[in-house]
Design an enzyme around this catalytic site. Sequence first.
Site, PDB file in Angstrom:
ATOM      1  N   ASP A  47       0.772  -1.245   0.000  1.00  0.00           N
ATOM      2  CA  ASP A  47       0.000   0.000   0.000  1.00  0.00           C
ATOM      3  C   ASP A  47       0.806   1.301   0.000  1.00  0.00           C
ATOM      4  O   ASP A  47       1.770   1.434   0.758  1.00  0.00           O
ATOM      5  CB  ASP A  47      -0.855   0.085   1.272  1.00  0.00           C
ATOM      6  CG  ASP A  47      -1.559  -1.195   1.627  1.00  0.00           C
ATOM      7  OD1 ASP A  47      -1.510  -2.143   0.836  1.00  0.00           O
ATOM      8  OD2 ASP A  47      -2.154  -1.241   2.716  1.00  0.00           O
ATOM      9  N   GLU A 247     -10.335  -2.467   4.099  1.00  0.00           N
ATOM     10  CA  GLU A 247      -9.020  -1.973   4.504  1.00  0.00           C
ATOM     11  C   GLU A 247      -8.805  -0.569   3.932  1.00  0.00           C
ATOM     12  O   GLU A 247      -9.467  -0.168   2.974  1.00  0.00           O
ATOM     13  CB  GLU A 247      -7.918  -2.903   3.974  1.00  0.00           C
ATOM     14  CG  GLU A 247      -8.006  -4.315   4.538  1.00  0.00           C
ATOM     15  CD  GLU A 247      -6.884  -5.234   4.072  1.00  0.00           C
ATOM     16  OE1 GLU A 247      -6.378  -5.990   4.887  1.00  0.00           O
ATOM     17  OE2 GLU A 247      -6.518  -5.202   2.876  1.00  0.00           O
TER      18      GLU A 247
HETATM   19  C1  FRU Z   1      -3.790  -3.728   2.832  1.00  0.00           C
HETATM   20  C2  FRU Z   1      -3.126  -4.181   4.105  1.00  0.00           C
HETATM   21  C3  FRU Z   1      -3.487  -3.228   5.217  1.00  0.00           C
HETATM   22  C4  FRU Z   1      -2.355  -3.352   6.171  1.00  0.00           C
HETATM   23  C5  FRU Z   1      -1.188  -3.546   5.239  1.00  0.00           C
HETATM   24  C6  FRU Z   1      -0.131  -4.427   5.791  1.00  0.00           C
HETATM   25  O1  FRU Z   1      -3.169  -4.101   1.668  1.00  0.00           O
HETATM   26  O2  FRU Z   1      -3.510  -5.495   4.402  1.00  0.00           O
HETATM   27  O3  FRU Z   1      -4.752  -3.476   5.776  1.00  0.00           O
HETATM   28  O4  FRU Z   1      -2.206  -2.203   6.938  1.00  0.00           O
HETATM   29  O5  FRU Z   1      -1.699  -4.111   4.051  1.00  0.00           O
HETATM   30  O6  FRU Z   1       0.989  -4.448   4.977  1.00  0.00           O
END
Ligand code: FRU
Length: 697
Positions: A47, A247
């Site tokens: 992300d 998310e």
């Molecule tokens: C989304 C996620 C988030 C988390 C991150 C961990 O892609 O699963 O929810 O904060 O990646 O790397």
Amino acid sequence: MKFSNPANLFLLAISASQVATARPSKTYTEMYRPQFHFSPAKNWMNDPNGLVYDDGTYHLYFQYNPGGTTWGAMSWGHASSRDLTHWTEHPVALQARGFPDNITEMFFSGTVVIDEHNTSGFGRRGKTPWIAMYTSYYPIEQVLPSGKHIRKDQQAQSIAYSLDKGMTWTTYDAENPVIAEPPARYQDQVLEFRDPSVFWHDATHRWIAVVSLAKLHKILIYTSHDLKHWDLASEFGPANAVGGVWECPSIFPLSLDGSSDVKWVLMLGLNPGGPPGTVGSGTQYIVGNFDGTTFTADTDSIHDGGAPEGSVIFEDFEGEKTFAERGWTATGDLTNASPAKGTLAGQNPVTGFLGEQLLNTFLNGDATTGTLSSTPFEISHKYINFLVGGGSNTNETAIRLKVDGRTVHTSAGSNSEGLTWQSWDVTAVEGKEGVIEISDNATGGWGHINVDQISFSNMRATNNVANWLDWGPDFYAALGFNGLPRDQRTVIAWMNNWQYGGVIPTDPWRSAMTIPRHLALKTIDGKAALVQEPAGKWKALTRGGRVFTFRRVDGGIRELGRLGKTLQIELTFARDKSSTFGIAVAANRDYTSETRVGYDFSTQEVFIDRTRSGNVSFDNTFASVYRAPLSVGADGTVSLRVFVDWSSVEVFGGEGEATITSQIFPEKDAVYGRLFSTGGSTNDVKLRVKEVDSAWR
Ligand code: FRU
């Protein structure tokens, strides 16, 4: 560092060797290396985090594993750019605590704000503090320096500050995590509580943080005066797509149609359960309002699974009447029968019908046969929409439209007890008299049909459950920049998918970001929708520009020859006889491998077909076609803008109301292109192809 534990030694050895093999590339010329998209020199990325604009510079932080090319040791990587196209990678901003051999805290997704007025008190000697709010993920149970007791695998919200414009960061160990747990009623969600996005809300003079209760499909909205103390203000959800976890939520304002009418948008990631036809991750949005404490969705931004607004319901099979009593001519086992209250004895659960009842011919199991014919009616609208499930063989179980005794449309289920919308385009017989016939003459497996909600409308019913920001498989965890004026909302998304993200064939890095996109809110078909425009200084990167114009492209193929590997394409065309028209890019010389970007006139959809795009073998869902709804423009033409990089294709349809983002892993000499016009000719074709320079040199 302690080496007493042999397990730790072993782990250290692994991470050390990963670091050693993942050598940074100075030239960014490895196979598949994105030339004008951000990717880290080496290692795993997911992300985008902490996007913030300050004094001419865009900062991009990102989920990063400093120790390898798969997810792990989550830290915040960092890069910056002055034009959203050329990026400079900086040292890791927040490195997993205890990395590499003894990790006690990872830094999951979050955001950065610039605390102009030093509300946090972290500012020193006139230096403006930048605050990062992120999810701390604790792989082991522990008591923190703040005295807080943490469970194994807990996710909690913490802050860090920077006094050198985001280059180095200090975690707020005295009090972290600042939101240790979700509210008491959601205590059982402490392991699924993450991804805070923070912004300053001018009207109420407070900071707002939006956090996700991932498994409950809820967002929690918190407020604060100092970024350290947070009060729960409200919650929102579930709504629309809930096929996976929620998310990376964020909310932001945008003016509608450039007017003074301001709406708020909730944007969030869903994994799995992305757009129709994709597998894995997707990004949805909901338009509504925000008053400083509560987000309220506009009713027309919520998908309730019903018929399009204003539909005339012809038959919903509700109420205590037999088929005959409600005007249907019934034969065979259906003669004295009535609609069913959902699932019948011996049947798997029937889903997707509306209200209490439906037509279900599983009365005596699959052995039931018979026919229902409706009273004749005038075909008054463009579409007949209905929900259908059950057997898929139209010779055995079917719903048909008859006009003058002739069958003009036939549909069936798909060997599933779930009812889904189907629609017939009946413009050709509008004004005529029609009869609907539903028949079941099969007695074997799937020898039954389920029907509900037969209705007339000028709009097609859709099975879509969400407003998708992008209809492709590789657009996730989208985030906007803080620090830009309201109507310059610019987002970047992770150009990958949790379905196969860890096995894409790139090395020594894994994952790239999408090109940055400006968002605007426009009224389309009577509803506020997001439109996207590529952001960044493209002119500086593009070269030359070949223009092709054809008054008419005959059915078949039109060779274009060598186009290049990094392209910016503009293509407009008008319907003639073809059913689909488009351009194949990233093809090898004999076109055994190519990626097709085009338009399907029969379904009014733009599509990317990566079934033969090169290396598709690393995941069995990768070789697919992705579609986004796009109406033909008011002037009768379709226009597409396509960005092709060494391992991606992004298409923007129309005014940016339909986008599809897709990774591809083409062959080595994938520089060729051609136009295709399937099923006949296409008119007024204009094509402009520019090559895009590498942003790394
Ligand atoms: C989304 C996620 C988030 C988390 C991150 C961990 O892609 O699963 O929810 O904060 O990646 O790397």
